[in-house]
Design an enzyme around this catalytic site. Structure first.
Site, short mmCIF file in Angstrom:
data_model
loop_
_atom_site.label_atom_id
_atom_site.label_comp_id
_atom_site.label_asym_id
_atom_site.label_seq_id
_atom_site.Cartn_x
_atom_site.Cartn_y
_atom_site.Cartn_z
N TYR A 17 39.57 54.78 18.62
CA TYR A 17 39.47 54.80 20.08
C TYR A 17 38.17 54.13 20.50
CZ TYR A 17 43.03 58.36 19.24
OH TYR A 17 44.15 59.02 18.80
N ASN B 165 51.34 54.98 26.53
CA ASN B 165 51.83 53.71 26.01
C ASN B 165 53.32 53.55 26.23
OD1 ASN B 165 52.48 51.51 24.44
ND2 ASN B 165 52.30 52.64 22.51
N CYS C 261 50.30 52.48 18.75
CA CYS C 261 49.35 53.55 19.02
C CYS C 261 49.14 54.44 17.80
CB CYS C 261 49.82 54.37 20.22
SG CYS C 261 51.53 54.89 20.15
N HIS C 262 50.08 54.40 16.85
CA HIS C 262 49.91 55.21 15.64
C HIS C 262 48.78 54.68 14.76
CE1 HIS C 262 52.67 51.96 14.53
NE2 HIS C 262 52.16 52.06 13.32
N GLU D 82 53.29 51.78 6.16
CA GLU D 82 52.59 50.50 6.27
C GLU D 82 51.63 50.27 5.12
OE1 GLU D 82 50.76 49.95 10.04
OE2 GLU D 82 52.47 50.73 11.15
#
Length: 158
Positions: free
Chosen positions: A82, A106, A114-115, A141
């Site tokens: 952030y 979002n 946003c994850h 990922e």
DNA sequence: TTGCGCAACGTGT
DNA sequence: ACACGTTGCGCAA
């Protein structure tokens, strides 16, 4: 135009106008039939690949939109914090709280990933949906999450 | 090392 | 006025 698509087992409603994605929402029991082409494009966005579609962020303040566009730059397999996003957009970390707010509203998850936005100390917390899902996505990922934390090596440079 | 209080930001209630 | 997907700082265990 609204399309239905499945993303990693989750049902989405994707609003598209003139080749521009405007909104994505999670819908538990929608009756629209799935659009395979839209599904492929969403998957491309998730993997940071080129897509034939583009997207816009609408209906939010200028600051919040800038935050979301910056967050969209975080590549597949990386994370950011952030505070780093606040710094990258406004030159100061003082808007980090607002970045959290922006992620919570979002309208384009998972195109705006946003994850991939976590705490500056590497802790994975805070998600409007389930935290388990946020961690699951990161692991898919290739981002390791141990004891709820991500190693600094996985932070992207924005 | 952990924890707690604080200020600063904009939005929704 | 208050609570949020935060952060770094100071200060106390």
């Amino acid at each position: 135009m609204n399309y239905s698509a499945e993303f990693l087992g989750l049902p989405l409603i994707v609003t598209v106008e003139d080749g521009v994605i405007k909104k994505i929402s999670y819908e538990k029991n929608n009756l629209l039939k799935k659009n395979k082409e839209i599904e492929r494009e969403i998957l491309k966005f998730w993997k940071s690949e080129e897509s034939s579609l583009s997207f816009v962020v609408e209906g939010l303040s200028e600051k919040v939109r800038k935050i979301l566009y910056k967050a969209a730059e975080i590549p597949f397999g990386k994370v950011s914090s952030y505070g780093d996003i606040s710094k990258a957009v406004f030159g100061s970390k003082k808007y980090s709280r607002l970045v959290g707010y922006a992620m919570s509203v979002n309208p384009l998850s998972p195109i705006v990933p946003c994850h991939r936005v976590i705490h500056s100390n590497g802790e994975v917390r805070g998600f409007t949906g389930s935290l388990k899902y946020k961690i699951k996505l990161l692991r898919l990922e290739g981002v390791p999450v141990n004891n709820g934390k991500v190693d600094k090596a996985f932070f992207a440079r924005l």
